[in-house]
Write a protein that holds these residues in place. Structure first.
Motif: not given
Lengths: 103, 468
Positions: B353-375
């Motif tokens: 859990x959260x591993x994908x967020x870490x990987x995307x953050x590593x590529x400088x993808x901004x936090x507000x672009x990440x939606x969780x499953x419900x959103x």
């Protein structure tokens, strides 16, 4: 039965500590967003490296000629130290990426 | 006086652990939390070096030597490791912590068996528990590492009727421990060695039947085990900070394990018995005579370029191909043309859990672009294009309509509600859970086969030609 009561009576503070710490652990984690699960698991893992303290105490108490205890104690310190240093460093690396993209 | 000071420092360390963990549970303060916990550990270790012990030989040379060796190994592995391999690394670190506890307990037990030291009932019991849990955490974590790293396959380490083998092993282990405990007046070294070996074997055997997709749950559980073994060792050395730190990790690890199981809609028992993928053959016979529609790079590039909104669903396939940065470039190209690009992150996307967020953050993808499953599920009906990259089980409609499927009931991202779905995938082979996905044959779905990174790079080139 009497022995059990005596044990509970003598260790009451310890039992309080155990129960409250368990509740504290549950409470602290249960409000965590999924995003942070991996860094958090890693951070908690680093904290479990606190077992290294036992290894240090083991070496400090061992006789200087007791190479059995000394070498196993040293092995324990090495293992514990990898857990602690590696754990905190890896957690920091993960979290650094979160703070970078926040600005 | 000094003793009091040291105890106060331990108190400070323990408090830092608690507040540190608390701060780690919010994205804004997480880094400070980790720093605080690190501080707690440093003061606790320093205090331990100087705690007054009457007539202690100290042997500081041994301690410092070992600390330097361990510190360097730990630091280098933490800095060198690829972000995709993070779950394995955590598993290794955790295993070594367990090994440390097991080494401590064995040393004390051997000294006792040799008659060098005397233990009371309580101490013997606690040492046996420390040895058991620590050794299980050690070999279990190492096997989890080997499985995640792809060094071993599930089928290579399991026997038929593996769960019965495990029960027998555990029974033997407990019986041995009880025997040693009851005959404590007359300790035998061999029994203790046997318990140690059996615990190591059991840890291995305990993790063996657990499927790859469930590995994060196991790592989290083993993390809790290491915490508990540290706490048990704390009782032996009468050390409050080991006790508090250990219990804290133990309870936090267990609740985290439960949260992960919930995200996959499975019970912990179900995970531990390892039923995943065993009885899925009867699930609605899939795909063999159905055809998946393919899409060309040019068509996909045009569709993406002229969409209002694009939702990317990344999976482990993306991470394995190291394609995070290429995705980011595609995102930049599309955003520059006014396309609203967002990412939908399933709670168990990646390997933790959260591993994908870490990987995307590593590529400088901004936090507000990440939606969780419900959103993401709310946004889907108004989304023009969904791009599924290397994900499979988390977008499987069988979770809703096929009670025979192992993923039935698991919350998934309802990508088929979007206007168009394109799946980037290496081949038609089933996902990690080993099950077929009806999504690939859905009338809205088109497929693009190939390695995620190569495919995306070619797609980027196509988009660029539109741009000029």
């Amino acid at each position: 039965m009497e022995q059990l009561f005596l044990f509970l009576e003598n260790n009451l503070i310890l039992i309080y500590l155990l129960i409250f710490t368990v509740i504290l652990g549950f409470e602290v984690i249960s409000k965590v967003p999924t995003v942070l699960h991996t860094p958090l698991m890693s951070g908690a893992n680093a904290i479990s490296g606190v077992v290294i303290i036992g290894a240090i105490l083991l070496i400090r108490n061992a006789s200087p000629t007791d190479y059995f205890s000394l070498s196993l104690g040293a092995l324990g310190v090495i293992l514990g130290m990898i857990n602690v240093v590696g754990g905190f460093a890896v957690t920091n690396r993960m979290l650094k990426m979160f703070s970078k993209k926040k600005k | 006086m000094l003793i009091t000071a040291i105890n106060l420092i331990y108190l400070l360390g323990a408090t830092s652990f608690v507040i540190g963990l608390k701060k780690m549970s919010s994205p804004d303060t997480a880094r400070k939390g980790n720093a605080l916990a690190t501080f707690g550990m440093v003061v606790a270790i320093v205090a331990t070096l100087f705690i007054p012990i009457t007539d202690a030989p100290n042997n500081y040379l041994w301690i410092f030597g070992a600390m330097i060796v361990g510190g360097i190994i730990g630091y280098i592995s933490a800095v060198k490791i690829e972000m995709t391999a993070m779950p394995q690394m955590v598993s290794v670190f955790n295993g070594l912590g367990g090994a440390c506890a097991a080494v401590l307990a064995s040393t004390e037990l051997v000294q006792y068996a040799k008659g060098v030291t005397i233990l009371n009932n309580g101490q013997l019991l606690i040492l046996l528990i420390t040895l058991l849990i620590g050794a299980i955490a050690f070999t279990g974590s190492m096997l989890a590492y080997a499985k995640l790293q792809g060094l071993l396959k599930d089928s290579q380490v399991t026997f038929p009727k593996h769960n019965i083998v495990n029960l027998i092993l555990l029974g033997a282990l407990l019986a041995m421990s009880v025997y040693v405990y009851l005959n404590m007046a007359d300790p035998t070294l061999w029994y203790i060695v046997l318990i140690m070996v059996l615990s190591l074997v059991y840890g291995f055997s305990f993790v063996a039947p657990i499927g790859g997709a469930d590995m994060p749950v196991v790592i989290s559980l083993l993390n809790a085990f290491t915490g508990l073994s540290a706490a048990a060792a704390g009782l032996i050395y009468d050390n409050k900070i080991m006790l508090v730190g250990g219990i804290l990790v133990g309870s936090a690890g267990i609740i985290l394990t439960v949260l992960m199981c919930n995200a996959m809609n499975r019970s912990l028992l179900n995970v531990l018995i390892g039923g995943f993928g065993e009885n899925n053959h009867k699930s609605s016979d899939n795909g063999d005579n159905q055809l998946a529609k393919e899409i060309t790079y040019t068509d996909l590039a045009i569709q993406l370029y002229y969409s209002q909104s694009v939702l990317i669903v990344p999976g482990y396939g993306l991470a394995v191909a190291q394609a995070q940065k290429v995705v980011k470039r595609l995102d930049n190209l599309l955003s520059a043309n006014g396309v609203d690009v967002k990412y939908a992150i399933h709670p168990v996307a990646g390997r933790m859990p959260g591993h994908m967020n870490v990987l995307l953050a590593e590529a400088d993808i901004p936090y507000p672009k990440l939606l969780d499953m419900e959103d993401a599920n709310e946004a889907l009906p108004n989304t023009d294009m969904v791009l599924v990259i290397g994900a499979n089980d988390v977008v499987n409609p069988a979770a809703y309509d096929d009670p025979a499927s192992p993923v039935y009931g698991m919350p998934v991202i309802n990508v088929w509600e979007a206007k168009n779905v394109v799946v980037l995938k290496r081949s038609m082979s089933p996902g990690y859970a080993g099950i077929q996905n009806q999504l690939f044959f859905h009338h809205k779905t088109k497929m693009l086969f190939g390695d995620a990174k190569a495919t995306l790079e070619q797609l980027n080139d196509e988009v660029k030609t539109l741009d000029s």
